[in-house]
Design an enzyme around this catalytic site. Structure first.
Site, PDB file in Angstrom:
ATOM      1  N   LEU A 159      44.693  41.991  48.317  1.00  0.00           N
ATOM      2  CA  LEU A 159      43.393  42.104  47.850  1.00  0.00           C
ATOM      3  C   LEU A 159      42.241  42.647  48.618  1.00  0.00           C
ATOM      4  O   LEU A 159      41.207  43.014  48.245  1.00  0.00           O
ATOM      5  CB  LEU A 159      42.797  40.915  47.219  1.00  0.00           C
ATOM      6  CG  LEU A 159      43.538  40.211  46.256  1.00  0.00           C
ATOM      7  CD1 LEU A 159      43.611  38.682  46.078  1.00  0.00           C
ATOM      8  CD2 LEU A 159      43.076  40.662  44.614  1.00  0.00           C
TER       9      LEU A 159
ATOM     10  N   TYR B 207      30.907  53.552  50.402  1.00  0.00           N
ATOM     11  CA  TYR B 207      31.700  54.657  50.487  1.00  0.00           C
ATOM     12  C   TYR B 207      31.351  55.930  51.020  1.00  0.00           C
ATOM     13  O   TYR B 207      31.887  56.636  51.966  1.00  0.00           O
ATOM     14  CB  TYR B 207      32.416  55.020  49.101  1.00  0.00           C
ATOM     15  CG  TYR B 207      32.987  53.852  48.213  1.00  0.00           C
ATOM     16  CD1 TYR B 207      33.513  52.747  48.648  1.00  0.00           C
ATOM     17  CD2 TYR B 207      33.024  54.000  46.820  1.00  0.00           C
ATOM     18  CE1 TYR B 207      33.920  51.673  47.985  1.00  0.00           C
ATOM     19  CE2 TYR B 207      33.520  53.043  46.004  1.00  0.00           C
ATOM     20  CZ  TYR B 207      33.990  51.767  46.654  1.00  0.00           C
ATOM     21  OH  TYR B 207      34.502  50.571  45.968  1.00  0.00           O
TER      22      TYR B 207
ATOM     23  N   TYR C 204      37.101  56.207  49.155  1.00  0.00           N
ATOM     24  CA  TYR C 204      37.603  54.823  48.769  1.00  0.00           C
ATOM     25  C   TYR C 204      38.902  55.480  47.780  1.00  0.00           C
ATOM     26  O   TYR C 204      40.056  54.794  47.832  1.00  0.00           O
ATOM     27  CB  TYR C 204      36.634  54.046  48.087  1.00  0.00           C
ATOM     28  CG  TYR C 204      37.234  52.981  47.100  1.00  0.00           C
ATOM     29  CD1 TYR C 204      37.489  51.828  47.813  1.00  0.00           C
ATOM     30  CD2 TYR C 204      36.830  52.908  45.849  1.00  0.00           C
ATOM     31  CE1 TYR C 204      38.099  50.569  47.185  1.00  0.00           C
ATOM     32  CE2 TYR C 204      37.394  51.941  45.135  1.00  0.00           C
ATOM     33  CZ  TYR C 204      37.935  50.768  45.624  1.00  0.00           C
ATOM     34  OH  TYR C 204      38.064  49.612  45.010  1.00  0.00           O
TER      35      TYR C 204
ATOM     36  N   ARG D  18      27.848  45.584  43.686  1.00  0.00           N
ATOM     37  CA  ARG D  18      28.428  46.258  42.607  1.00  0.00           C
ATOM     38  C   ARG D  18      27.008  46.121  41.385  1.00  0.00           C
ATOM     39  O   ARG D  18      26.319  44.885  41.710  1.00  0.00           O
ATOM     40  CB  ARG D  18      29.618  45.948  42.126  1.00  0.00           C
ATOM     41  CG  ARG D  18      30.821  46.543  43.296  1.00  0.00           C
ATOM     42  CD  ARG D  18      31.998  46.173  42.839  1.00  0.00           C
ATOM     43  NE  ARG D  18      32.306  44.823  43.672  1.00  0.00           N
ATOM     44  CZ  ARG D  18      33.349  44.467  43.525  1.00  0.00           C
ATOM     45  NH1 ARG D  18      34.785  45.192  43.405  1.00  0.00           N
ATOM     46  NH2 ARG D  18      33.765  43.203  44.321  1.00  0.00           N
TER      47      ARG D  18
HETATM   48  N1  LIG Z   1      36.259  43.565  41.283  1.00  0.00           N
HETATM   49  C1  LIG Z   1      36.830  44.697  40.579  1.00  0.00           C
HETATM   50  O1  LIG Z   1      36.671  44.986  39.529  1.00  0.00           O
HETATM   51  C2  LIG Z   1      37.832  45.627  41.285  1.00  0.00           C
HETATM   52  C3  LIG Z   1      37.966  46.971  40.628  1.00  0.00           C
HETATM   53  C4  LIG Z   1      38.978  47.618  41.180  1.00  0.00           C
HETATM   54  C5  LIG Z   1      39.790  47.388  42.262  1.00  0.00           C
HETATM   55  N2  LIG Z   1      39.385  46.048  43.089  1.00  0.00           N
HETATM   56  C6  LIG Z   1      40.210  45.860  44.096  1.00  0.00           C
HETATM   57  O2  LIG Z   1      40.592  44.546  43.991  1.00  0.00           O
HETATM   58  C7  LIG Z   1      40.586  43.918  45.381  1.00  0.00           C
HETATM   59  C8  LIG Z   1      39.484  42.745  45.421  1.00  0.00           C
HETATM   60  O3  LIG Z   1      38.355  43.083  44.996  1.00  0.00           O
HETATM   61  P1  LIG Z   1      37.292  42.157  44.863  1.00  0.00           P
HETATM   62  O4  LIG Z   1      36.438  42.550  43.814  1.00  0.00           O
HETATM   63  O5  LIG Z   1      37.971  40.553  44.852  1.00  0.00           O
HETATM   64  O6  LIG Z   1      36.374  42.447  46.399  1.00  0.00           O
HETATM   65  P2  LIG Z   1      35.668  41.276  47.327  1.00  0.00           P
HETATM   66  O7  LIG Z   1      35.165  42.136  48.467  1.00  0.00           O
HETATM   67  O8  LIG Z   1      35.348  40.272  46.770  1.00  0.00           O
HETATM   68  O9  LIG Z   1      37.206  40.664  48.066  1.00  0.00           O
HETATM   69  C9  LIG Z   1      37.867  41.245  49.148  1.00  0.00           C
HETATM   70  C10 LIG Z   1      38.254  40.174  50.001  1.00  0.00           C
HETATM   71  O10 LIG Z   1      38.986  40.913  51.232  1.00  0.00           O
HETATM   72  C11 LIG Z   1      38.544  40.335  52.240  1.00  0.00           C
HETATM   73  N3  LIG Z   1      38.825  41.244  53.615  1.00  0.00           N
HETATM   74  C12 LIG Z   1      38.628  42.509  53.586  1.00  0.00           C
HETATM   75  N4  LIG Z   1      38.894  42.892  54.778  1.00  0.00           N
HETATM   76  C13 LIG Z   1      39.506  42.075  55.431  1.00  0.00           C
HETATM   77  C14 LIG Z   1      40.327  42.087  56.515  1.00  0.00           C
HETATM   78  N5  LIG Z   1      40.485  43.080  57.389  1.00  0.00           N
HETATM   79  N6  LIG Z   1      40.982  40.907  56.969  1.00  0.00           N
HETATM   80  C15 LIG Z   1      41.165  39.813  55.859  1.00  0.00           C
HETATM   81  N7  LIG Z   1      40.286  39.938  54.872  1.00  0.00           N
HETATM   82  C16 LIG Z   1      39.800  40.856  54.672  1.00  0.00           C
HETATM   83  C17 LIG Z   1      36.916  40.044  52.242  1.00  0.00           C
HETATM   84  O11 LIG Z   1      36.518  39.372  52.996  1.00  0.00           O
HETATM   85  C18 LIG Z   1      36.950  39.733  50.790  1.00  0.00           C
HETATM   86  O12 LIG Z   1      36.892  38.323  50.664  1.00  0.00           O
HETATM   87  C19 LIG Z   1      40.200  45.265  46.381  1.00  0.00           C
HETATM   88  O13 LIG Z   1      41.172  45.665  46.993  1.00  0.00           O
HETATM   89  C20 LIG Z   1      39.414  45.985  45.312  1.00  0.00           C
HETATM   90  O14 LIG Z   1      39.428  47.482  45.842  1.00  0.00           O
HETATM   91  C21 LIG Z   1      38.554  45.182  42.476  1.00  0.00           C
HETATM   92  O1  LIG Z   2      21.584  48.563  40.524  1.00  0.00           O
HETATM   93  C1  LIG Z   2      22.586  49.582  39.941  1.00  0.00           C
HETATM   94  C2  LIG Z   2      23.861  49.406  40.510  1.00  0.00           C
HETATM   95  C3  LIG Z   2      24.810  50.288  39.903  1.00  0.00           C
HETATM   96  N1  LIG Z   2      24.558  51.282  39.133  1.00  0.00           N
HETATM   97  C4  LIG Z   2      25.503  52.369  38.479  1.00  0.00           C
HETATM   98  O2  LIG Z   2      26.541  51.488  37.642  1.00  0.00           O
HETATM   99  C5  LIG Z   2      27.840  51.925  37.695  1.00  0.00           C
HETATM  100  C6  LIG Z   2      28.999  50.797  37.966  1.00  0.00           C
HETATM  101  O3  LIG Z   2      28.523  50.717  39.395  1.00  0.00           O
HETATM  102  P1  LIG Z   2      29.271  49.661  40.327  1.00  0.00           P
HETATM  103  O4  LIG Z   2      28.560  49.302  41.616  1.00  0.00           O
HETATM  104  O5  LIG Z   2      29.829  48.358  39.506  1.00  0.00           O
HETATM  105  O6  LIG Z   2      30.909  50.304  40.713  1.00  0.00           O
HETATM  106  P2  LIG Z   2      31.634  51.396  40.146  1.00  0.00           P
HETATM  107  O7  LIG Z   2      31.963  51.130  38.635  1.00  0.00           O
HETATM  108  O8  LIG Z   2      31.196  52.774  40.156  1.00  0.00           O
HETATM  109  O9  LIG Z   2      33.023  51.274  41.138  1.00  0.00           O
HETATM  110  C7  LIG Z   2      33.724  50.262  41.088  1.00  0.00           C
HETATM  111  O10 LIG Z   2      34.812  50.541  40.404  1.00  0.00           O
HETATM  112  C8  LIG Z   2      35.879  49.922  40.538  1.00  0.00           C
HETATM  113  C9  LIG Z   2      36.169  49.364  42.183  1.00  0.00           C
HETATM  114  O11 LIG Z   2      37.128  50.085  42.643  1.00  0.00           O
HETATM  115  C10 LIG Z   2      34.984  49.020  42.913  1.00  0.00           C
HETATM  116  O12 LIG Z   2      34.587  47.580  42.585  1.00  0.00           O
HETATM  117  C11 LIG Z   2      34.014  49.826  42.722  1.00  0.00           C
HETATM  118  O13 LIG Z   2      34.319  51.109  43.303  1.00  0.00           O
HETATM  119  C12 LIG Z   2      27.524  53.375  38.502  1.00  0.00           C
HETATM  120  O14 LIG Z   2      27.412  54.373  37.791  1.00  0.00           O
HETATM  121  C13 LIG Z   2      26.374  52.911  39.466  1.00  0.00           C
HETATM  122  O15 LIG Z   2      25.816  54.232  39.805  1.00  0.00           O
HETATM  123  C14 LIG Z   2      23.426  51.244  38.756  1.00  0.00           C
HETATM  124  O16 LIG Z   2      22.785  52.148  37.708  1.00  0.00           O
HETATM  125  N2  LIG Z   2      22.212  50.590  39.122  1.00  0.00           N
END
Ligand SMILES: NC(=O)c1ccc[n+]([C@@H]2O[C@H](COP(=O)([O-])OP(=O)(O)OC[C@H]3O[C@@H](n4cnc5c(N)ncnc54)[C@H](O)[C@@H]3O)[C@@H](O)[C@H]2O)c1
Ligand SMILES: O=c1ccn([C@@H]2O[C@H](COP(=O)(O)OP(=O)(O)O[C@H]3OC[C@@H](O)[C@H](O)[C@H]3O)[C@@H](O)[C@H]2O)c(=O)[nH]1
Length: 389
Positions: free
Chosen positions: A95, A104, A184, A234
């Site tokens: 993750l 990004y 990204y 986000r």
């Molecule tokens: N949350 C979403 O909706 C979403 C959407 C698309 C993709 N993802 C993917 O899912 C994964 C997890 O996302 P999340 O929302 O939990 O993000 P997050 O930032 O909360 O979790 C990522 C974790 O990875 C750890 N990490 C990063 N670099 C590291 C390193 N070099 N060594 C050890 N640990 C490290 C961070 O400390 C963090 O705790 C990511 O790969 C992200 O791209 C998430």
């Molecule tokens: O304060 C804000 C923050 C964000 N936004 C908008 O809200 C939308 C969603 O923004 P988020 O920050 O949640 O991120 P995005 O949905 O664009 O991308 C995410 O998508 C999937 C994952 O890979 C990552 O967690 C992230 O890249 C974007 O259009 C952004 O421009 C606002 O209008 N106001």
């Protein structure tokens, strides 16, 4: 309660396994650890640089699962212990990533290194040691929809084949290189291709997950409370922060982009199915999202404003939102995905998974958590006298 007699989707008993979870201390990792510890007998080797979001799971006593989770504070960029942990485990879930859009275009090198270069050894160790890998990619690999290139008034924009995103058919459409937003998505696409190739050429057993905007408690941070004051998390945390502080929510470029949001607890069910059904999950790329929860960002702001007023008992602002340009909000090189609807055919066929929670319900439980966790801290921060210079 942890059950010792779990069965897979084909009715076969599930053997307890050991999972090396890299990025276990993040938003998704914390929910996945909770689920695995409370409902299964699997063991977790949790790897992260931070542990705040899982500290409630790591207390030595008082939990029936205390001997099933071990935390390893490791930066996977440079730590020789990683290979040993992957060798010890049956399955690795990766993750770890930089995954907030504000990074990004402002930290593209860190973004590319984190999402591609740092993931390479994980893939290599899994492949060389014959270990299964579940790798977290993103819905951002689809980039923009084909439909977004049609004229605004084209009737084809209404045709789902121009915007529904299918794992095995949709192209990946990114902007120009100077639009560094796509650093990204491009890094995630390349690591997907590498994992797929390791599967094809060297027999790596893999599953790739493409999350579509998973949201819920513990997502990111509230600037100035448990993260930097100037940090930009986000959208869920940005809007939560605005609501907690009684400020208008900022709509980037008018908030016209569309997203589908899925509740973290629904999405985690899908990952547990992947963990426990390797024969159905290996070799697949899965969209994990909720196609029924589509809104524009502007609509999201309106719903969050209503829900927050309900859960906090505080009236909404007369002018609840303001427009801000993407250049002002994110800086040079920002760009956006226009629309993200996941096709659910493959995950339905392989794992029979469907999301359950409506947008209103998931926002109600999430904003209740945000209010309970942060409202007092924000009040104290706002009341604190500014230090004289
Ligand atoms: N949350 C979403 O909706 C979403 C959407 C698309 C993709 N993802 C993917 O899912 C994964 C997890 O996302 P999340 O929302 O939990 O993000 P997050 O930032 O909360 O979790 C990522 C974790 O990875 C750890 N990490 C990063 N670099 C590291 C390193 N070099 N060594 C050890 N640990 C490290 C961070 O400390 C963090 O705790 C990511 O790969 C992200 O791209 C998430
Ligand atoms: O304060 C804000 C923050 C964000 N936004 C908008 O809200 C939308 C969603 O923004 P988020 O920050 O949640 O991120 P995005 O949905 O664009 O991308 C995410 O998508 C999937 C994952 O890979 C990552 O967690 C992230 O890249 C974007 O259009 C952004 O421009 C606002 O209008 N106001």
């Amino acid at each position: 309660m942890a059950s010792s007699a779990r069965v897979d989707l084909d009715g076969k008993p599930v053997r307890a396994i050991s999972i090396c979870m890299i990025g276990a201390g993040g938003f998704i990792g914390s929910h996945l650890c909770e689920k695995i510890l409370s409902e299964t007998q699997h063991k977790i080797l949790a790897v992260d640089v931070y542990s705040d979001k899982i500290k409630h799971l790591l207390e030595p006593d008082g939990h029936p699962w205390a001997d099933r989770i071990q935390f390893h504070r490791i930066n996977i960029k440079h730590d020789s212990r990683l290979e040993g942990l992957i060798k010890m485990a049956d399955l690795t879930i990766n993750l770890a990533a930089i995954c907030t859009p504000a990074d990004y275009n402002t930290r593209p090198l860190d973004t590319i290194y984190s999402n591609f270069i740092d993931a390479l050894p994980v893939v290599k160790y899994c492949s060389e040691n014959g270990k299964r890998l579940i790798h977290f990619s993103t819905c951002e690999v689809y980039g923009k929809t084909v439909g977004s290139f049609l004229p605004k008034d084209s009737p084809l924009r209404q045709d789902p084949s121009y915007y529904v995103l299918k794992e095995d058919a949709s192209p990946c459409i990114f902007g120009a290189i100077e639009k560094q937003r796509w650093s990204y998505a491009c890094a995630k696409q390349l690591i997907e291709r590498l994992i797929y190739a390791e599967g094809a050429e060297n027999g790596l057993e893999f599953t790739i997950v493409r999350p579509f905007n998973w949201i819920g408690p513990r997502m990111d941070f509230i600037p100035g409370v448990d993260g930097p004051s100037e940090g930009v998390p986000r959208v869920l945390a940005c809007f939560s922060n605005n609501l907690l502080r009684g400020e208008p929510l900022k709509l980037v470029d008018g908030g016209q982009s569309q997203r589908t949001f899925v509740y973290i607890k629904d999405a985690i069910e899908a990952i547990l199915l992947m963990i426990e059904n390797p024969a159905r999950a290996n070799g697949h790329i899965f969209n994990v999202g909720n196609p029924n929860n589509e809104v524009t960002v502007k609509q999201l702001a309106e719903i969050m404003t209503q829900v927050y007023s309900k859960v906090s008992g505080e009236p909404s602002l007369e002018v609840p939102t303001i427009d801000v340009s993407s250049k002002e909000f994110y800086g040079e090189g920002y760009d956006d995905s226009d629309k993200r609807i996941p096709d659910m055919t493959i995950i339905n066929k392989q794992l029979g998974w469907n999301p359950k929670t409506s947008l209103w319900d998931l926002l109600e439980s999430t904003l209740t958590y945000q209010h309970r966790t942060y409202a007092e801290a924000i009040k104290r921060a706002v009341a604190r006298p500014v230090a004289s210079s």
